[in-house]
Design a protein around this motif. Structure first.
Motif, PDB file in Angstrom:
ATOM      1  N   TYR A   1       0.851  -1.260   0.038  1.00 55.52           N
ATOM      2  CA  TYR A   1      -0.146  -0.057   0.004  1.00 55.52           C
ATOM      3  C   TYR A   1       0.825   1.277   0.003  1.00 55.52           C
ATOM      4  N   HIS A   2       0.440   2.294  -0.621  1.00 52.60           N
ATOM      5  CA  HIS A   2       1.057   3.644  -0.590  1.00 52.60           C
ATOM      6  C   HIS A   2       0.708   4.264   0.639  1.00 52.60           C
TER       7      HIS A   2
ATOM      8  N   LYS B   1      -3.576   4.074  -1.251  1.00 50.90           N
ATOM      9  CA  LYS B   1      -3.841   3.133  -2.370  1.00 50.90           C
ATOM     10  C   LYS B   1      -3.137   1.870  -2.472  1.00 50.90           C
ATOM     11  N   ARG B   2      -3.660   0.899  -2.896  1.00 47.39           N
ATOM     12  CA  ARG B   2      -3.054  -0.575  -2.965  1.00 47.39           C
ATOM     13  C   ARG B   2      -2.404  -0.697  -4.541  1.00 47.39           C
TER      14      ARG B   2
ATOM     15  N   LYS C   1      -1.242  -2.748  -7.460  1.00 44.74           N
ATOM     16  CA  LYS C   1      -1.708  -3.822  -8.359  1.00 44.74           C
ATOM     17  C   LYS C   1      -0.663  -4.719  -8.712  1.00 44.74           C
TER      18      LYS C   1
ATOM     19  N   SER D   1      -1.409   7.946   0.256  1.00 47.06           N
ATOM     20  CA  SER D   1      -2.667   7.909  -0.219  1.00 47.06           C
ATOM     21  C   SER D   1      -3.481   6.884  -0.002  1.00 47.06           C
TER      22      SER D   1
ATOM     23  N   ILE E   1       1.714   7.127  -8.645  1.00 48.72           N
ATOM     24  CA  ILE E   1       0.852   7.451  -7.556  1.00 48.72           C
ATOM     25  C   ILE E   1       1.543   8.553  -6.820  1.00 48.72           C
TER      26      ILE E   1
END
Length: 354
Positions: A25-26, A31-32, A34, A29, A49
């Motif tokens: 994960y980031h 966000k995962r 992919k 942010s 990202i």
């Protein structure tokens, strides 16, 4: 031969036993990613990202940077939860204006924002935006990113002269009509508002520990001012009649499902009762729950209590607020004396002329 450990800054990794896979994960942010960790696709995705996150960062000298700075400040962090929530609504409303440079936020800019907000959100929110903006700019002056507060000379939106009085005091017959119409699970909250002058939010969230040996010992949620009053007999009776429910271990009052009330939930239950009583002409239009605080202040003032005493009972910080809440009683008393003196003067003149 040992494997190479790859460490990537700004990334959080964890293993999910159910799937048997590692995920990345980031951090900033949330966000995962992919792509497979460590692969060329992974680093390309990470770079994209990071670029997106950087573009969204508040630039120094902008309103967005000022809002971030204020949110981190001791002044904001020390606010009461309820006040902080109210401020957050305004800060979110200002978010689209975040890129605006502070150097361009003039008195005219503030005035135009006030007018546009008034069109969209009405008078109360427009004035509250001015209040929060003023606090932001004072913070900027303190941090030496601004030298003047452009809100200082911008006028608040005035209430229309034909607008109905907000939160007017309840008449005696209205209090009696409502008391008869209330279901069992709503009697205690209304009694706390009607006889102790509690704000709806405070009455509904009052912990059971706040009542002991016939006394109410709590603090006003908005101001933190202590409130200590012996419970009037109608509140004691409502307390004894309150249906037993699991929520009593948390709050004094609960809804028909035995769960703690929310303000929105209570208002939703109150609305049809008020509407029915209006249709039956048992109450007049304009009755609000908040008006019960004004009712208590008005009755106390009519009894001859001073503003300091009223402020203590209502948990207000200043006598000015107590004066505001009881202004109708003061006006009524003053006008009664004035009319009486006027009538006596007219009669005196009649006698003199005869």
């Amino acid at each position: 031969m040992t494997g190479t450990v790859v460490r990537v800054k700004g990334i959080k990794r964890y293993f999910e036993p159910k799937t048997g896979k590692w995920y990345a994960y980031h951090r900033k942010s949330g966000k995962r990613l992919k792509a497979e960790f460590g692969s060329p696709e992974f680093f390309a995705e990470l770079e994209a990202i990071n670029a997106e996150a950087k573009s969204q960062e508040a630039k120094p000298g902008t309103l967005a940077a000022l809002i971030e700075s204020y949110r981190r400040s001791a002044g904001f962090q020390s606010l009461k939860t309820r006040t902080k929530s109210d401020y957050q609504k305004v800060l979110e409303y200002l978010k689209p204006l975040g890129p605006s440079p502070l150097s361009e936020l003039s008195q005219g800019w503030v005035a135009r924002l006030r007018d546009k907000t008034f069109e969209k959100k009405k008078r109360k929110f427009a004035n509250y935006v001015l209040t929060v903006l003023s606090i932001l700019f004072e913070h900027a002056i303190e941090q030496e990113t601004m030298t003047v507060n452009p809100v200082s000379k911008v006028k608040r939106v005035r209430k229309a002269t034909d607008a109905p009085e907000a939160n007017r005091p309840w008449m005696d017959f209205e209090r009696e009509a409502v008391a008869v119409a209330l279901p069992a699970h709503m009697r205690l909250p209304i009694a706390l508002m009607m006889y102790c002058g509690l704000d709806p939010q405070d009455a509904l969230t009052l912990p059971r520990t706040a009542v002991s040996k016939g006394r109410l010992d709590t603090r006003r949620g908005k101001t933190g001012v202590p409130v200590w009053v012996p419970l009037p007999s109608p509140v004691v009776e409502a307390l004894e009649e309150e249906p037993k429910h699991p929520a009593t271990t948390l709050t004094l009052c609960a809804n028909s499902y035995g769960k703690p009330w929310t303000v929105s939930g209570f208002r939703a239950s109150w609305r049809p009762i008020r509407q029915k009583l209006e249709e039956e002409s048992k109450i007049q239009p304009g009755l609000t729950l908040k008006g019960l605080r004004h009712t208590v202040a008005t009755i106390l003032r009519e009894m001859g209590k001073d503003h300091a005493t009223i402020a203590e009972m209502l948990g207000q910080k200043t006598e000015a607020m107590a004066k505001h809440y009881s202004r109708r009683a003061d006006m009524s008393k003053k006008m009664a004396e004035t009319v009486s003196e006027f009538e006596a003067e007219v009669n005196r003149r009649k006698t003199k002329n005869v």
